[in-house]
Design a protein around this motif. Structure first.
Motif, PDB file in Angstrom:
ATOM      1  N   VAL B  31       1.451  -0.903  -0.300  1.00 53.65           N
ATOM      2  CA  VAL B  31       0.278   0.085  -0.287  1.00 53.65           C
ATOM      3  C   VAL B  31       0.857   1.557   0.122  1.00 53.65           C
ATOM      4  N   PRO B  32       0.346   1.831  -1.254  1.00 55.56           N
ATOM      5  CA  PRO B  32       1.351   3.347  -0.815  1.00 55.56           C
ATOM      6  C   PRO B  32       1.588   4.709   0.588  1.00 55.56           C
ATOM      7  N   SER B  33       1.851   5.057   0.546  1.00 53.75           N
ATOM      8  CA  SER B  33       1.489   5.418   1.677  1.00 53.75           C
ATOM      9  C   SER B  33       1.030   5.178   3.210  1.00 53.75           C
ATOM     10  N   TRP B  34       1.367   3.653   3.266  1.00 51.16           N
ATOM     11  CA  TRP B  34       1.032   3.103   3.937  1.00 51.16           C
ATOM     12  C   TRP B  34       0.915   4.108   5.732  1.00 51.16           C
ATOM     13  N   ARG B  35       1.535   4.678   6.066  1.00 50.12           N
ATOM     14  CA  ARG B  35       1.524   4.822   6.882  1.00 50.12           C
ATOM     15  C   ARG B  35       0.509   5.822   7.344  1.00 50.12           C
ATOM     16  N   TRP B  36       0.369   6.278   6.541  1.00 49.07           N
ATOM     17  CA  TRP B  36      -0.650   7.905   6.914  1.00 49.07           C
ATOM     18  C   TRP B  36      -2.387   6.755   6.987  1.00 49.07           C
ATOM     19  N   LEU B  37      -2.484   5.670   6.291  1.00 46.38           N
ATOM     20  CA  LEU B  37      -3.792   4.904   5.982  1.00 46.38           C
ATOM     21  C   LEU B  37      -4.188   3.677   7.020  1.00 46.38           C
ATOM     22  N   LEU B  38      -2.484   3.836   8.066  1.00 51.18           N
ATOM     23  CA  LEU B  38      -2.933   2.680   9.075  1.00 51.18           C
ATOM     24  C   LEU B  38      -2.931   3.832  10.238  1.00 51.18           C
ATOM     25  N   ALA B  39      -2.424   4.817  10.448  1.00 54.91           N
ATOM     26  CA  ALA B  39      -2.695   6.131  11.016  1.00 54.91           C
ATOM     27  C   ALA B  39      -4.459   6.622  10.860  1.00 54.91           C
ATOM     28  N   ALA B  40      -4.870   6.421  10.143  1.00 56.77           N
ATOM     29  CA  ALA B  40      -6.849   6.597  10.246  1.00 56.77           C
ATOM     30  C   ALA B  40      -7.491   5.476  10.393  1.00 56.77           C
ATOM     31  N   TYR B  41      -6.923   4.093  10.362  1.00 52.33           N
ATOM     32  CA  TYR B  41      -7.073   3.205  10.862  1.00 52.33           C
ATOM     33  C   TYR B  41      -7.591   3.267  12.000  1.00 52.33           C
ATOM     34  N   PHE B  42      -5.797   3.852  12.823  1.00 51.38           N
ATOM     35  CA  PHE B  42      -5.510   2.990  14.296  1.00 51.38           C
ATOM     36  C   PHE B  42      -6.701   4.273  14.991  1.00 51.38           C
ATOM     37  N   TYR B  43      -7.430   5.825  14.064  1.00 49.66           N
ATOM     38  CA  TYR B  43      -8.390   6.843  14.876  1.00 49.66           C
ATOM     39  C   TYR B  43      -9.359   5.747  15.011  1.00 49.66           C
ATOM     40  N   LEU B  44      -9.728   5.331  13.579  1.00 51.59           N
ATOM     41  CA  LEU B  44     -10.968   4.951  13.903  1.00 51.59           C
ATOM     42  C   LEU B  44     -11.375   4.216  14.553  1.00 51.59           C
ATOM     43  N   TYR B  45     -10.361   3.151  14.948  1.00 52.58           N
ATOM     44  CA  TYR B  45     -10.478   2.163  15.748  1.00 52.58           C
ATOM     45  C   TYR B  45     -10.501   2.556  17.816  1.00 52.58           C
ATOM     46  N   ILE B  46      -9.499   3.900  17.607  1.00 51.32           N
ATOM     47  CA  ILE B  46      -9.857   4.559  18.954  1.00 51.32           C
ATOM     48  C   ILE B  46     -11.709   4.566  18.895  1.00 51.32           C
ATOM     49  N   ALA B  47     -11.559   5.667  18.037  1.00 54.26           N
ATOM     50  CA  ALA B  47     -12.870   5.759  18.415  1.00 54.26           C
ATOM     51  C   ALA B  47     -14.220   4.739  18.463  1.00 54.26           C
ATOM     52  N   TRP B  48     -13.797   3.952  17.457  1.00 52.62           N
ATOM     53  CA  TRP B  48     -15.061   2.103  17.690  1.00 52.62           C
ATOM     54  C   TRP B  48     -14.843   2.432  19.069  1.00 52.62           C
ATOM     55  N   ALA B  49     -13.567   2.344  20.244  1.00 51.29           N
ATOM     56  CA  ALA B  49     -13.454   2.571  21.221  1.00 51.29           C
ATOM     57  C   ALA B  49     -13.354   2.750  22.433  1.00 51.29           C
ATOM     58  N   PHE B  50     -13.653   4.208  21.773  1.00 56.34           N
ATOM     59  CA  PHE B  50     -14.469   5.490  22.612  1.00 56.34           C
ATOM     60  C   PHE B  50     -16.096   5.184  22.977  1.00 56.34           C
ATOM     61  N   THR B  51     -16.482   4.638  21.680  1.00 58.86           N
ATOM     62  CA  THR B  51     -18.310   4.597  21.908  1.00 58.86           C
ATOM     63  C   THR B  51     -18.396   3.841  23.317  1.00 58.86           C
ATOM     64  N   VAL B  52     -17.864   2.736  23.032  1.00 62.00           N
ATOM     65  CA  VAL B  52     -17.885   1.366  23.680  1.00 62.00           C
ATOM     66  C   VAL B  52     -18.080   2.434  25.309  1.00 62.00           C
ATOM     67  N   LEU B  53     -16.440   2.814  25.460  1.00 60.71           N
ATOM     68  CA  LEU B  53     -16.221   2.771  27.015  1.00 60.71           C
ATOM     69  C   LEU B  53     -17.485   4.581  27.149  1.00 60.71           C
ATOM     70  N   GLU B  54     -18.284   5.352  26.403  1.00 65.83           N
ATOM     71  CA  GLU B  54     -18.753   5.908  26.473  1.00 65.83           C
ATOM     72  C   GLU B  54     -19.647   5.620  27.477  1.00 65.83           C
ATOM     73  N   GLY B  55     -20.449   4.651  26.849  1.00 60.86           N
ATOM     74  CA  GLY B  55     -21.562   4.226  27.303  1.00 60.86           C
ATOM     75  C   GLY B  55     -21.198   3.343  28.924  1.00 60.86           C
ATOM     76  N   LEU B  56     -19.911   3.171  29.362  1.00 65.36           N
ATOM     77  CA  LEU B  56     -19.853   2.418  30.567  1.00 65.36           C
ATOM     78  C   LEU B  56     -19.239   3.893  31.888  1.00 65.36           C
ATOM     79  N   PHE B  57     -18.649   4.892  31.760  1.00 66.50           N
ATOM     80  CA  PHE B  57     -18.078   6.195  32.060  1.00 66.50           C
ATOM     81  C   PHE B  57     -18.054   7.353  31.376  1.00 66.50           C
ATOM     82  N   LEU B  58     -17.617   8.538  32.032  1.00 71.61           N
ATOM     83  CA  LEU B  58     -17.530   9.466  31.236  1.00 71.61           C
ATOM     84  C   LEU B  58     -18.436  10.335  30.021  1.00 71.61           C
ATOM     85  N   PRO B  59     -19.666   9.556  29.897  1.00 72.46           N
ATOM     86  CA  PRO B  59     -20.155   9.389  28.674  1.00 72.46           C
ATOM     87  C   PRO B  59     -19.702  11.053  27.785  1.00 72.46           C
ATOM     88  N   ARG B  60     -19.910  12.410  28.356  1.00 77.99           N
ATOM     89  CA  ARG B  60     -19.590  13.262  27.393  1.00 77.99           C
ATOM     90  C   ARG B  60     -18.019  13.108  27.064  1.00 77.99           C
TER      91      ARG B  60
END
Lengths: 682, 93
Positions: B31-60
């Motif tokens: 994949v050309p410029s793989w690091r940018w795509l990997l970073a995007a993937y990382f932040y997306l995964y973080i977002a999904w993780a925060f979505t689950v976490l907001e349901g448990l504590f510190l929702p805002r």
């Protein structure tokens, strides 16, 4: 708008930007699967962003369950993106790999073929080019069809064994028939492969025709060189590390050994002990780059104990990466023997030349300089060899008379030789010596030289003078003796004459007169002898003339009617023959004067004297035209003293007498000179 | 209180993250410029993780972090898309 709404809006902007970029520029640049996954992913992201933004502004149009489904779908899409990337990459790698292998096969120098069930199922373009056919022409045909008949069996046997799974020669060379009719050598390496799920043979074929031609040329060249080395008159050796690593059969034969006996041993082992150091030095120095003899001669001990001389020309070469001495060796034993014989011969001739008691010199014909000169000559001249060689005889002041030298050289140049040339040489001590020079023009190494032998004849000259003086004295003495004999005979003649005057009897006085004439004839010979230059010979014609004149005077016939004709050649005769011959002439002329012309009869007495048969036989004829002998007289047995004397003298001379009594008397006497007749007179 | 779809999304994303981790070398070469795509993937995964976490504590807080991660992921993927397409266009003959 809440901060979250702003964030969603920004997220929507980013997703939309990415979607637009992929939609417009992704085709052809991203793989088909990747492009699809991204479009789906980004569409979902945009939808997600739009829905989120609408939810923040309070205008949500979709139920929450749909929104939840979209989020799951979005996650799935995100997870599929790496898979699509890997799949795309695998396809590309596979495609590139195929292209590489195709490129390898098509660009390989070797032709590649796959044979299955005895037929070509794959043929590379290169192989088709090697065979001179097209790929289509070869596919489906047996490889055996393209071979020379002689080589078909090789490949056929290998194919059978390979198909049977038996061990087989995997690499061999066969001759194939090219489409243009030429024969090509093909080097084939076979390996077993699976082709379309079935066993097959993969062949790597290289055209080695040029290599084979070169190999063949090299082989022929090697054979030629081998033939040259082994059949050469010269032996060849290679010496490496002090040992023979090669010896040609010729060298072994020269050394009287076998090749096996020589290889691996030091060549010094075969040499004469006195010559070993010479070769050892050369063998050590040559590889080290130190001064070494390129050519030298050594003696070799043969196995049978004999010795031979070898002429060696050595040179340094590299053999198997190591410095090696290459020796070209020739048996020069015969040449050495000849050289020794020549040296001995030269030594002999040198000794003969230098130690010769005769004076010998070698002089250049062109410039007259001495090239060599022997000891006797140097001694005679009182010079050293160094002072004489390179100088001319004129420079050394040798010739007393320079003109003589020019004459001698002219004779040599015109005749090529000169014998007993007399000259005077100025010798040691200022003595001028008479010499006899004999010279001959010879050629030594192409240069014309004068080989001269000079003989000092000073003593000979002195002896010659002595002998000449002695001879002159003896001649004088002999003339005096002849003179005195003649005088004595004349005295006897005078005594007879005086005695005759006291005799009254005519007949008795005639006897005295005859005796007196006989004595005078002998005296005349002695007179002629002492007058002549040669004391042993007289001119007999001249003698006859004088004798006849005396007789005519003695018998008073001078100026009478009887004439005298003499036909005599000026012939010289030795005294031993002249005396009896003179007596014969005296008797015959006296007889003619006394008896042939009685009564004042006129007539003529003829005397002829000459040489016959190439001047070996004399002929004396005395004849007259008188009355002749009376009839009945046997002229050969006459008792007259005169005729008897004639017969006796003729017998003494060993001659023949012929008498004729026809119209006068004719006497012919033939005889040889005393020394040739072999008889001794008186 | 977390929602089921959020957990499923996180699980699917986790599977994707594990796959990416295993195939990271291959993807880096593919994949050309793989690091940018990997970073995007990382932040997306973080977002999904925060979505689950907001349901448990510190929702805002986690909600804000979730949307921030979405935003960053969106920008990173846009940047990757642009860079990858530009790089692909430069490689064209």
């Amino acid at each position: 708008m809440s901060p979250v709404g702003i964030l969603d809006f920004l997220a929507l902007t980013g997703s939309a930007t990415a979607l637009i970029a992929v939609l417009f520029f992704g085709r052809g640049r991203l793989g088909r699967n990747t492009l699809t996954a991204f479009i789906i992913l980004l569409c979902l992201a945009v939808v997600h962003g739009v829905l989120g933004f609408m939810e923040r502004v309070g205008t949500s149009v979709l139920p929450g369950s749909v929104k939840d489904f979209l989020e799951v779908l979005w996650a799935v899409a995100w997870s599929l993106v790496p898979v699509s990337f890997i799949q795309t990459r695998s396809e590309r790698v596979l495609r590139e790999s195929g292209e590489r292998y195709r490129g390898l096969v098509e660009n390989s120098h070797a032709g590649i073929s796959v044979v299955q069930d005895g037929k070509f199922v794959f043929v590379s373009e290169r192989l088709a080019e090697i065979r001179g056919h097209t790929v289509d022409e070869m596919i489906g045909r047996s490889p055996l069809e393209f071979l020379l008949p002689e080589d078909v069996a090789i490949m056929e046997r290998n194919m059978l064994l390979r198909s049977a799974g038996q061990p087989v020669e995997e690499r061999y060379t066969v001759r194939a028939l090219h489409a243009d009719g030429s024969t090509r050598y093909l080097d084939i390496i076979w390996s077993r492969v699976t082709w379309c799920g079935k066993p097959a043979s993969l062949g790597n074929i290289v055209d080695v025709t040029d290599q084979k031609i070169i190999e063949q040329a090299l082989k022929e060249s090697e054979e030629r060189y081998k033939l040259l080395v082994e059949k050469s008159h010269a032996g060849v050796s290679l010496t490496q590390g002090g040992k023979l690593i090669y010896a040609s059969p010729r060298l072994a034969k020269i050394c009287g050994r076998s090749v096996e006996e020589m290889v691996g041993r030091s060549p010094l082992e075969f040499l004469h002990s006195e010559d070993a150091h010479l070769m050892e030095r050369n063998m050590t120095n040559r590889p080290a780059g130190l001064p070494a003899d390129d050519r030298y001669t050594v003696r070799v001990k043969r196995k049978d104990g004999t010795e031979c001389y070898l002429d060696i020309i050595g040179s340094l070469i590299t053999w198997d990466g190591k410095p090696t001495s290459l020796g070209n060796i020739v048996d020069v034993t015969d040449q050495k023997i000849i050289e020794q014989a020549l040296q001995e011969s030269e030594e002999r001739f040198r000794t003969v030349f230098y130690a010769n008691p005769e004076c010998i010199s070698l002089t250049s014909l062109e410039d007259g300089c001495f090239v060599d000169i022997n000891d006797s000559f140097l001694k005679m001249l009182g010079l050293n060899r160094e002072d004489a060689i390179g100088h001319t005889s004129l420079e050394l002041g040798l010739w007393k008379d320079r003109h003589s030298r020019e004459v001698f050289r002219d004779i040599l140049k015109s005749q090529g030789f000169a014998e007993s040339f007399e000259a005077d040489f100025a010798c040691a001590g200022g003595i001028v010596r008479p010499v006899l020079i004999s010279g001959r023009v010879i050629r030594l190494q192409g240069e014309p030289l004068i080989l001269a032998i000079v003989r000092d004849i000073m003593r000979l000259k002195q002896a010659e003078t002595t002998v000449r003086r002695s001879l002159e004295e003896k001649e004088t003495l002999l003339r005096e003796i002849h003179h005195r004999v003649k005088n004595n005979l004349q005295v006897i003649s005078g005594l007879l004459n005086l005695q005759a005057r006291y005799i009254n009897d005519e007949a008795s006085r005639g006897v005295y007169k005859d005796s007196q004439n006989r004595v005078i004839s002998m005296a005349l010979i002695h007179e002629k002898l002492y007058q002549a230059r040669d004391l042993s010979r007289i001119n007999f014609g001249d003698y006859i003339r004088h004798l006849a004149q005396n007789l005519f005077v003695s018998y008073g016939m001078k100026g009478g009617k009887v004439g005298f004709v003499l036909d005599a050649e000026p012939t010289s005769m030795v005294v031993d023959t002249a005396i009896p011959c003179g007596l014969i002439v005296n008797e015959l002329i006296s007889n003619a004067i006394k008896h042939a012309f009685p009564g004042g009869r006129a007539g003529e007495i003829r005397v002829s004297f000459r040489k016959l048969n190439g001047e070996k036989t004399y002929e004396l004829i005395v004849c007259d035209d008188g009355v002749g002998f009376p009839d009945g007289v046997d002229l050969y047995r006459s008792g007259s003293l005169g005729l008897k004397l004639v017969r006796i003298l003729v017998e003494q001379l060993g001659g023949t007498l012929k008498v004729n009594n026809d119209g006068g008397v004719f006497f012919r006497i033939r005889f040889k000179e005393y020394r040739e007749a072999g008889t001794v007179l008186m | 209180m977390f929602q089921e779809n959020e957990v499923i999304t996180l699980l699917i994303g986790t599977v994707g993250v594990v796959f990416v981790f295993i195939k990271r070398r291959v993807l880096a070469q593919s994949v050309p410029s793989w690091r940018w795509l990997l970073a995007a993937y990382f932040y997306l995964y973080i977002a999904w993780a925060f979505t689950v976490l907001e349901g448990l504590f510190l929702p805002r807080t986690f909600n804000v972090l979730e949307h921030t991660a979405y935003m960053l992921s969106s920008f990173l993927i846009a940047i990757w898309a642009i860079k990858a397409l530009v790089a692909a266009s430069e490689e064209e003959p």
